[in-house]
Write a protein that holds these residues in place. Sequence first.
Motif, PDB file in Angstrom:
ATOM      1  N   ALA A  89       0.872  -1.171   0.000  1.00 54.50           N
ATOM      2  CA  ALA A  89       0.000   0.000   0.000  1.00 54.50           C
ATOM      3  C   ALA A  89       0.909   1.221   0.000  1.00 54.50           C
ATOM      4  CB  ALA A  89      -0.915  -0.014   1.210  1.00 54.50           C
ATOM      5  N   VAL A  90       0.288   2.400   0.013  1.00 55.10           N
ATOM      6  CA  VAL A  90       1.044   3.644  -0.201  1.00 55.10           C
ATOM      7  C   VAL A  90       2.305   3.738   0.661  1.00 55.10           C
ATOM      8  CG1 VAL A  90       0.924   6.163  -0.109  1.00 55.10           C
ATOM      9  CG2 VAL A  90      -1.085   4.846  -0.768  1.00 55.10           C
ATOM     10  N   GLN A  91       2.146   3.518   1.966  1.00 51.94           N
ATOM     11  CA  GLN A  91       3.286   3.726   2.866  1.00 51.94           C
ATOM     12  C   GLN A  91       4.448   2.805   2.505  1.00 51.94           C
ATOM     13  OE1 GLN A  91       0.052   3.425   3.708  1.00 51.94           O
ATOM     14  NE2 GLN A  91      -0.377   4.235   5.747  1.00 51.94           N
ATOM     15  N   ILE A  92       4.128   1.588   2.097  1.00 53.43           N
ATOM     16  CA  ILE A  92       5.172   0.646   1.705  1.00 53.43           C
ATOM     17  C   ILE A  92       5.787   1.096   0.378  1.00 53.43           C
ATOM     18  CG2 ILE A  92       5.602  -1.725   0.928  1.00 53.43           C
ATOM     19  CD1 ILE A  92       5.249  -1.566   3.933  1.00 53.43           C
ATOM     20  N   ASN A 138       6.104   3.976  -0.682  1.00 57.95           N
ATOM     21  CA  ASN A 138       6.928   5.168  -0.460  1.00 57.95           C
ATOM     22  C   ASN A 138       8.298   4.844   0.102  1.00 57.95           C
ATOM     23  OD1 ASN A 138       4.992   6.911  -1.395  1.00 57.95           O
ATOM     24  ND2 ASN A 138       4.155   7.372   0.636  1.00 57.95           N
ATOM     25  N   LEU A 139       8.456   3.635   0.582  1.00 56.54           N
ATOM     26  CA  LEU A 139       9.680   3.277   1.279  1.00 56.54           C
ATOM     27  C   LEU A 139      10.415   2.146   0.564  1.00 56.54           C
ATOM     28  CD1 LEU A 139      10.919   4.401   3.813  1.00 56.54           C
ATOM     29  CD2 LEU A 139       9.530   2.827   5.157  1.00 56.54           C
ATOM     30  N   ALA A 142      -5.581  -4.394  -1.531  1.00 51.47           N
ATOM     31  CA  ALA A 142      -4.395  -3.597  -1.194  1.00 51.47           C
ATOM     32  C   ALA A 142      -3.590  -4.369  -0.173  1.00 51.47           C
ATOM     33  CB  ALA A 142      -4.806  -2.239  -0.623  1.00 51.47           C
ATOM     34  N   ALA A 143      -2.314  -4.069  -0.124  1.00 55.18           N
ATOM     35  CA  ALA A 143      -1.445  -4.640   0.891  1.00 55.18           C
ATOM     36  C   ALA A 143      -1.623  -6.143   1.018  1.00 55.18           C
ATOM     37  CB  ALA A 143      -1.701  -3.956   2.242  1.00 55.18           C
ATOM     38  N   ALA A 144      -1.524  -6.824  -0.103  1.00 52.72           N
ATOM     39  CA  ALA A 144      -1.633  -8.284  -0.046  1.00 52.72           C
ATOM     40  C   ALA A 144      -0.608  -8.906  -0.981  1.00 52.72           C
ATOM     41  CB  ALA A 144      -3.035  -8.733  -0.437  1.00 52.72           C
TER      42      ALA A 144
END
Lengths: 283, 153, 748
Positions: free
Chosen positions: A101-104, A106-107, A188-190
Amino acid sequence: MADREYLRPSTLVEAVELMAAAPGRRIVAGGTDLMVYIREGKERPSALVDVTGIPELNGVRKLDDGALAVGAAMTHSMIGSDPVIQAVAPLLSDASSSVGAVQIRNLATIGGNVVNGAVAADTLSALAAFDAAFITYGAEGEKRYTIDEFFLSPGKTAVGAGEILTKIILPPQPKAAHAFIKVARRRAAAISRLAVSVMANPSEGYARIAVGAVLPKPGRITMAEEALMNGFDLSAAKAAGDAAKAHVLSISGERPSMVYKLPVVSSAVEKAIIKALSLKGVK
Amino acid sequence: MFVEFTLNGEKVSAEVSGETTALALLREKFDLTGAKEGCGVGECGACTILVDGVAVNGCLYLAGKLDGRNVLTVEGVGGEEALDPLQQKFMEHGAVQCGYCTPGMLLSAKALLLKNPKPTVDEVKVAISGNLCRCTGYTPIVKAILAATGEGK
Amino acid sequence: MGTFNKVVGVDGVRRDTVDKLTGKERFSGDYKIPGALALAIARSSEAHALIKNIDLTKAKALPGVVRVFTAEDVPGENSYGIIPITKDQPMLAAGKVRFKGEAVALVAAESLEVAREAAALIEVEYEPLKASFTPEEALADGAEAIHDKGNLCFEHDSLMGDPDKAFAEAAVIVEDTYTTSAIEHSYMEPESGFAVMEDGVVVVTVSTQNPHYDHADLCRLLGLEEDKVRVKQATTGGGFGGKLDLSVHSYVALATLLTGRPSRLAYTREESFAASAKRHSFTIKYRTAADAEGNLLAVDAELVADTGAYASYGVAVAMRAAVHAAGPYMVPNSRVYSRAVYTNHVFSGAMRGFGVPQVALAHESQMEKIAAKLGMDPIELRLKNALKPGDKTITGQVLGDSVGIRECLEKIKAVRDEWGAAKGDDDGVRGIGVGAMLYGIGNTGVSNPSTAQIRVNKEGGVTLYTGCADIGQGSDHVLLGICAETLGLAREDIALVRADTMLTTNAGATSASRQTYISGNAVKAAAEMFIAKAVEAAAKVSGSAASELCFTGTAVKGPDGELSLLEIAESLRAEGRELEGEGYFDPETVPLDHHTGQGKPYSTYGFAAQLTLVHVDKATAEVRVEKLFAVHDIGKAIYPQGVIGQISGGSAMGVGLALMEEFDHTSDKNFDTYLIPTVLDVPDVEASFIEHAEPTGPYGAKGVGEPALIPTAPAIVNAIADAVGVRITSLPANLERVHSALQLMGGK
């Protein structure tokens, strides 16, 4: 708890030296996987060497031969929104945009996604479709790996200790339609159950097909590409799907997890082709 | 290592060890407890903070990386006397129940609006898709964020 | 009091909202506790084993370790549990472990790192026993007994009419077996709390749904008198039933009691997954009989629930599931046999709905099957059988006036007509599905009272004292609303003291959707008594007749002027009395007969129906819930935005139950593999409610917390069946199950 050092080299040479200076050091970029391994006790590095500040690992450059050099420390967000990548390699943009997801995004970096070699890593099928090459830097200087040389087995790559992935090279491709499909248990996030990357241009007789999360190492499925090139129509799409399935079956075999995945390889490849080429009217 | 960074508009510094996370640093050294640990593995978003305007998971973000950067936590978004429009709309739309996801949710929304002041519904949803909420079903949160952009109500 | 509503039905702003939005709100893990010991728990690596030896030598030798505790250190009775007849859970395993992850020893140290390192150094010698991981294994001959009483935790029978005769005479009989999975509550805040000694009292501040129960079992575990333990509810980051059991409480209390130092413990998410309650997985064998016109004649259901290693709420879940087995329909003949069975899984406990979401899958699937057999519209079939005031439920209870299921179904029908026929597209097929339910408010067939007090405070205003734990759903706002409405004040005028066992009296658990109805009534009664007392006292002081006096919220007005609450309080104090209103409410119930299950389990019920539109991708079997319309009969909305919030949140949880959530006891450690819905997985929930006022409810209110979730999964499963033509009978309807359904359809 030992106070582990956090080191930030600004050049490749410095990074390689730092890695060699003491045992048990670990390269870190986004840290989204490594920090989890440390939490779980799977990794206990003596120091962290953060390579994200090294210029060679950053940015996107078009090479003289038309290939694209993507810095390994580019985050998925950067790749997803980079205008050059969007123009030349939109398939990779889509794949990067499907990570976590977005936060991941971004990093996490594309280099990290690649170096960890996880079978379900979202960008691998896209990189396979491009026949990507990988540039590393180590004590012996720069090395270039083909995708086949780079990925050894699930979770294992050819990158040696103290060797740093610097760039991912996307060789030039004809202008092509594309589609990326990720199938997961949620939106998301999967982790992907399956990913499909397709690029095609009927007028050039060009087709690239690769799948992720169902093969021990990434690579194109040439049988499927050939099937598609035979007409670039609905029946060719179906044949390409069947060929992809046959390929996966021949390599991964009939495991319990394949009861779902095998038939879906076939239908998802077919769907991706239909989507990429806007072939209307699914049967 | 020694890091200096801007935290909610103020210059700060700290000595951090190799594996210190930004989340631990903010909570323990600066007593900014708005960011929460919900999972510790970057899956729930309760620890979301903004670094240079970009949303990241504080539980995965190495404190060493903060050096020279600009950090925004929920405590810097807006206080009781001057609520940010997002906070105001969260309040009006009943977007807060237990409140544990709220700081992270707000910051993901904030990052979106900083970059894209007029997002579509789909853009709003993608922006908060890394923030789990078990109470609200998300519907009031999406409405609140859209309302803060002047869209919807 | 006037009948106009100034507060009830008006949203206002919850008093916790601003602090939650600005990061100021402190959950228990956000406090700085100077000198606090850090705790860590050594957990069992075995699912079922005898403990032969625990070697603490290495752990104790680690610098920074202050003390290590085992079962031998527990000063009181090392057994707890919410249900008095099944207090079977030790806080630290005594001689035997019954699930992997069970607490075996507790370390107190100067830092968390040291505590964890020491916990890892504790060496436990186990003698493994044969473990059972399904009720079937646990009940089989030769299964190792998990508890002395055997592996059957609880059984419940229910019989009404003559089901055998009804089945013999039925025109239509449908039957199937339904299964559901274990589910993790997934509150965003993992269990957390701390303890300090204050004047010889162990004060535990903790994330909880039930402070007064916590208090009672802490006294039992620690062997302390009631006044030596105080439980204060910290701001609680969700619960959904999972914070009804003791978790960190007993460990911080024990460490602080025995060391005299403050201590704190927050579970990691991994620890929360390993050691907290789960939703019971169920296997449901279900037969339904109907006549040719679609009138339901009989239900015959056998329910088996995996209650895991300890009883927790197993009794309540098995019983409530049985009581609700027929759904919101009039069924004249029924037989239900329900069991909770011990296994070597982590214990199952309460989770939003207490077994009713599980049986709702069955009764709502059966309704579809009957409709299909008779060629009837599934909503018409439900309407035909929907309960009405005066109808009898399967426990023989004659329903009162507030029965809104028909109106809910009518609304659903209208919305379905608006949506039109579900049409597929290039990628897949669509379908529409209905789910309906009833839900009894409060505990099942037992006394479950609430109490409240209202007193004048130093400032001359009023303070509401309630033991009710607000876990994020907004019960504070609801109770303040009821209090304000009754006193003729605004919510903001009232101070609140909540969920502190030293300052408040028992309001019962924040569970069973009971706080609005039961604690709401207690608060209302307290407010009414407060007014009566104030007026009576003012009459005495002023010499006016009580009928001439009027309570204004802040004073009592009469023909000769007014007396402030402080003045009235003072006059009462001179007589040795307090200006205080005390409220008590216990819903009228009749215990269920042990043989027939007949009785009056609840004094009122909530009702609901939901409608979903789903898209099923033909290539990948991915299901997307595109629309969800929900309508709930909640009696009266005290705080409408809160009602909508509950429905929206419950529906999202229902999407998880329907499509993705399945707790794998061996592999799910955190949110990376245990997936709950993200914002992209749930539709915009169109939540609505109707208000069939409940005469015994405060201002007509019932409850909504659990009803919110119950119809969702059946509605989704029915929509998938509508889309695909094949019914999925096991939850979740994940990629694999939907894919095989698609393949069956493809075969036609």
